[in-house]
Design a protein around this motif. Structure first.
Motif, mmCIF file in Angstrom:
data_model
loop_
_atom_site.group_PDB
_atom_site.id
_atom_site.type_symbol
_atom_site.label_atom_id
_atom_site.label_comp_id
_atom_site.label_asym_id
_atom_site.label_seq_id
_atom_site.Cartn_x
_atom_site.Cartn_y
_atom_site.Cartn_z
ATOM 1 N N GLU A 1 -7.529 6.210 -2.354
ATOM 2 C CA GLU A 1 -7.204 7.458 -2.250
ATOM 3 C C GLU A 1 -6.059 7.933 -2.880
ATOM 4 N N ALA B 1 -7.611 1.053 0.893
ATOM 5 C CA ALA B 1 -7.602 2.491 1.063
ATOM 6 C C ALA B 1 -6.548 3.175 0.047
ATOM 7 N N LYS C 1 -15.959 -4.627 0.196
ATOM 8 C CA LYS C 1 -15.215 -3.529 0.696
ATOM 9 C C LYS C 1 -14.556 -2.638 -0.319
ATOM 10 N N SER D 1 0.910 -1.161 -0.100
ATOM 11 C CA SER D 1 -0.166 0.078 -0.159
ATOM 12 C C SER D 1 0.832 1.139 0.063
ATOM 13 N N ASP E 1 -6.859 -4.189 4.129
ATOM 14 C CA ASP E 1 -7.643 -2.819 4.120
ATOM 15 C C ASP E 1 -6.908 -1.725 3.719
ATOM 16 N N ASP E 2 -5.387 -1.721 4.078
ATOM 17 C CA ASP E 2 -4.786 -0.630 3.953
ATOM 18 C C ASP E 2 -4.451 -0.657 2.237
ATOM 19 N N ARG F 1 0.702 4.324 -2.857
ATOM 20 C CA ARG F 1 0.918 5.697 -2.605
ATOM 21 C C ARG F 1 2.135 6.441 -2.982
ATOM 22 N N ALA G 1 -15.473 1.190 -1.381
ATOM 23 C CA ALA G 1 -14.408 2.220 -1.723
ATOM 24 C C ALA G 1 -14.221 2.705 -2.785
#
Length: 508
Positions: free
Chosen positions: A267, A263, A305, A232, A259-260, A236, A309
């Motif tokens: 994002e 996300a 999930k 993750s 989950d990370d 990013r 998202a």
């Protein structure tokens, strides 16, 4: 064995010597073939024209050991080249990849006209082995048991000017009973994050605007370096690279889908709303027999999930039908997951024995006619769902990255083709102004088919890009790559295509 140099040694090869690479199997093989091409060109060889069909001075087979009858296919192709080799004593034939790693000396015993056999761990040695075979006039078989050089440190000849694979790890720590890849590729080995990002930045500087992070089990990245959130963090970090418009990755494993990662996908604006996550089976009983470390509820929970998202995410998968011991009830559980998950597309496979895997020795092998009938039912269901999901795209305005060679009928229909952010293939009306592969166009979807979309109206906007400039520069220099024989989506669109009878290795 002594580690090979990251650059191939100087070899006295005339510039007129040509090479051809025939690639079969998974994305890792495609990536390796780009490196093999780079190594050969670095050593002075030139790529043979399209359609050379074994007329090159060097023919390299980059093989797969996962597909059904992979060995028969290889030896059939080698047999086709035998008379050509007999007429041209200076011709060289090399065999690498997973089948070479597995069969080793067997290859030259069955096909004594082969000059070089190398494995998955020492692709950097190919030019040296070819030269040694020439000088010594005998076959060179060299199989390393561990990685000599990370593939991304080797010279490369990329297939696309605007999109690129970036390998973040090699090998796999899983023990799926249907898969031989861990035995041939070894345990997972991760690259340092700084090295990966440096490669991505260098590619962007060359004009690449889309990268696909590649690993046999891509989201397990970090297990080798002791950081469970490394993947993750990498996503990013890619989001902070100026000029990088699209980031994709393949293929993740449900066990490691945390989950990370969801996300980070949601994002990070340049991480595309697309996920290819192999299911293999919807039956908990079969998943246990496969040694897949998740169950139906866990898999569907991840899908839920991701959709929460990233509402417009296109989710694709791999499914195996007819695994040993699969009952009708087990198969119905797979159909249930397909209905619930509503995949945009699926790679569907009929199970076949892979020599060297535990599943090949299991009781309860399913009769071919039963497997075929179940396969057809699954394909029919997925076809219906794919079409329904594509119909939901009608009326949407999408930004497409213009692709090269994606639309086989584009010439006769006066269309061009491109990939939407979710990787759906869209054929669109050719605009009056020049549009190059790598450029970005804005269109409205007007029609949906099960495996593609149409945008038949006027193109709303054309954005010329640095990626398009890179494609144009490559063509002007007359160095456009000729392509290899892949059983995969082409570079620049590295994601599942319409449901085939065979596809990627299906081992993620």
């Amino acid at each position: 064995m002594t580690s090979s140099s990251h650059r191939s040694p100087a070899v006295d090869v005339p510039r007129t010597m040509t090479y051809e690479i025939r690639t079969y199997g998974c994305q890792m093989n495609v990536h390796d073939s780009e490196r093999l091409a780079g190594l050969l060109e670095d050593a002075g060889y030139e790529r043979a024209p399209d359609g050379s069909d074994g007329d090159a001075d060097v023919v390299v087979f980059n093989t797969c050991a996962v597909r059904e009858n992979a060995d028969n296919r290889l030896y059939g192709n080698l047999g086709h080249l035998a008379p050509k080799k007999a007429r041209r004593p200076g011709m060289r034939i090399a065999v690498g990849g997973c089948l070479a790693q597995k069969d080793r000396d067997t290859i030259v015993k069955k096909a004594p006209w082969v000059d070089v056999v190398f494995g998955t761990h020492n692709i950097g040695k190919l030019p040296v082995l070819l030269e040694r075979a020439r000088v010594q006039d005998e076959a060179q078989v060299e199989i390393a048991e561990s990685l000599e050089a990370f593939p991304s440190t080797l010279p490369t000849r990329r297939e696309s000017a605007y999109a690129a694979w970036v390998s973040i790890s090699v090998g796999c720590n899983n023990t799926c009973t249907f898969c031989i890849v861990p035995a041939l590729r070894g345990k997972e080995k991760d690259r340092r994050p700084g090295d990966i990002l440096a490669e991505v930045e260098a590619l962007v500087a060359e004009g690449v605007s889309e990268i696909t992070l590649l690993g046999q089990n891509v989201n397990a990245y970090g297990s080798d370096i002791g950081d469970r959130e490394a993947f993750s963090k990498l996503l990013r970090a890619c989001g902070r690279i100026d000029g990088l418009e699209r980031v994709r990755f393949t293929s993740p494993h449900p066990r490691d889908f945390t989950d990370d990662v969801i996300a980070a996908m949601a994002e990070t604006p340049n991480v595309m709303p697309q996920l290819h996550m192999p299911l293999q089976s919807g039956s908990d009983t079969v998943l246990k027999a496969m040694r897949r470390s998740y169950r139906q509820d866990r898999y569907l929970g991840i899908i839920e999930k991701v959709r929460a998202a990233i509402p417009h995410a296109a989710i694709t998968t791999d499914i195996i039908v007819g695994f040993p011991g699969e009952t009708e009830e087990d198969f119905e559980q797979t159909l249930h997951v397909v209905r619930e998950a509503r995949f945009a597309q699926a790679f569907t496979f009929q199970y076949s024995k892979r020599p060297g895997t535990p599943a090949a020795e299991m009781d309860g092998q399913i009769p071919k006619q039963v497997v075929q009938a179940r396969y057809e039912r699954l394909v029919a269901l997925q076809e219906e769902i794919s079409w329904d999901e594509n119909k939901k795209q009608v009326g949407r305005t999408l930004e497409l990255m213009v692709a090269e060679g994606e639309g086989r009928k584009d010439g006769t229909t006066h269309r061009l083709s491109g990939r939407a952010p979710d990787n759906r293939l869209v054929h669109f009306t050719k605009p009056d102004q020049e549009v190059r592969p790598g450029d970005v166009v804005t269109v409205e979807v007007t029609y949906a088919a099960p495996h593609h979309l149409l945008a038949e109206g006027r193109v709303r906007d054309v954005r010329r890009t640095r990626a398009g400039d890179a494609w144009e520069k490559r063509n002007l220099e007359d160095t456009k790559p000729k392509g290899v024989l892949l059983g995969l989506p082409k570079i620049g669109a590295p994601a599942p295509q319409p449901v085939p009878a065979t596809g990627g290795c299906g081992c993620d």
